[in-house]
Design a protein around this motif. Structure first.
Motif, PDB file in Angstrom:
ATOM      1  N   THR A  44       0.850  -1.183   0.000  1.00  0.00           N
ATOM      2  CA  THR A  44       0.000   0.000   0.000  1.00  0.00           C
ATOM      3  C   THR A  44       0.888   1.235   0.000  1.00  0.00           C
ATOM      4  O   THR A  44       1.840   1.315   0.779  1.00  0.00           O
ATOM      5  N   PRO A  45       0.623   2.216  -0.873  1.00  0.00           N
ATOM      6  CA  PRO A  45       1.427   3.439  -0.850  1.00  0.00           C
ATOM      7  C   PRO A  45       1.407   4.090   0.540  1.00  0.00           C
ATOM      8  O   PRO A  45       0.373   4.134   1.193  1.00  0.00           O
ATOM      9  N   GLN A  46       2.557   4.576   0.965  1.00  0.00           N
ATOM     10  CA  GLN A  46       2.710   5.225   2.268  1.00  0.00           C
ATOM     11  C   GLN A  46       3.211   6.645   2.058  1.00  0.00           C
ATOM     12  O   GLN A  46       4.197   6.853   1.356  1.00  0.00           O
ATOM     13  N   THR A  47       2.554   7.617   2.686  1.00  0.00           N
ATOM     14  CA  THR A  47       2.990   9.007   2.585  1.00  0.00           C
ATOM     15  C   THR A  47       3.851   9.351   3.779  1.00  0.00           C
ATOM     16  O   THR A  47       3.458   9.145   4.923  1.00  0.00           O
ATOM     17  N   PHE A  48       5.044   9.868   3.498  1.00  0.00           N
ATOM     18  CA  PHE A  48       5.982  10.322   4.521  1.00  0.00           C
ATOM     19  C   PHE A  48       6.076  11.839   4.436  1.00  0.00           C
ATOM     20  O   PHE A  48       6.056  12.415   3.350  1.00  0.00           O
ATOM     21  N   THR A  49       6.204  12.491   5.589  1.00  0.00           N
ATOM     22  CA  THR A  49       6.327  13.949   5.630  1.00  0.00           C
ATOM     23  C   THR A  49       7.466  14.333   6.563  1.00  0.00           C
ATOM     24  O   THR A  49       7.559  13.809   7.671  1.00  0.00           O
TER      25      THR A  49
END
Length: 92
Positions: A44-49
């Motif tokens: 699953t795509p994971q968003t990092f900030t």
């Protein structure tokens, strides 16, 4: 820093390891700091900030020590497995 042309006086500068750490953390989608390692089994795509968001800061995201082309914002969505990191440069 300079050294005079004699054998009596010498100069040196010592920097502590990690002393330039500005405290950037990588946050998950919920704004919570991620642990040093996460495992995603379902791809699953994971968003990092990057936690530090300063005006005019520059961001460079890396995957497996290689620069990710075009990944230059505070957030990045990972779509493949690997080791991710972000380098943040804050203007003076």
């Amino acid at each position: 820093m300079a050294d005079y042309q004699d054998s009596l006086y010498d100069s040196g500068v010592f920097l502590e390891a990690g002393s330039f750490d500005i405290g950037v953390q990588i946050l998950g989608a919920g704004g919570v700091q991620l642990p040093a390692s996460i495992n995603v089994c379902d791809n699953t795509p994971q968003t990092f900030t990057a936690s530090t968001q300063v005006a005019n800061a520059t961001y460079v995201w890396y995957l497996n020590n290689g620069v990710i082309p075009g990944a230059t914002s505070a957030s990045y969505t990972a779509t493949q497995p690997g080791v991710y990191k972000v380098e943040v440069t804050i203007p003076v």
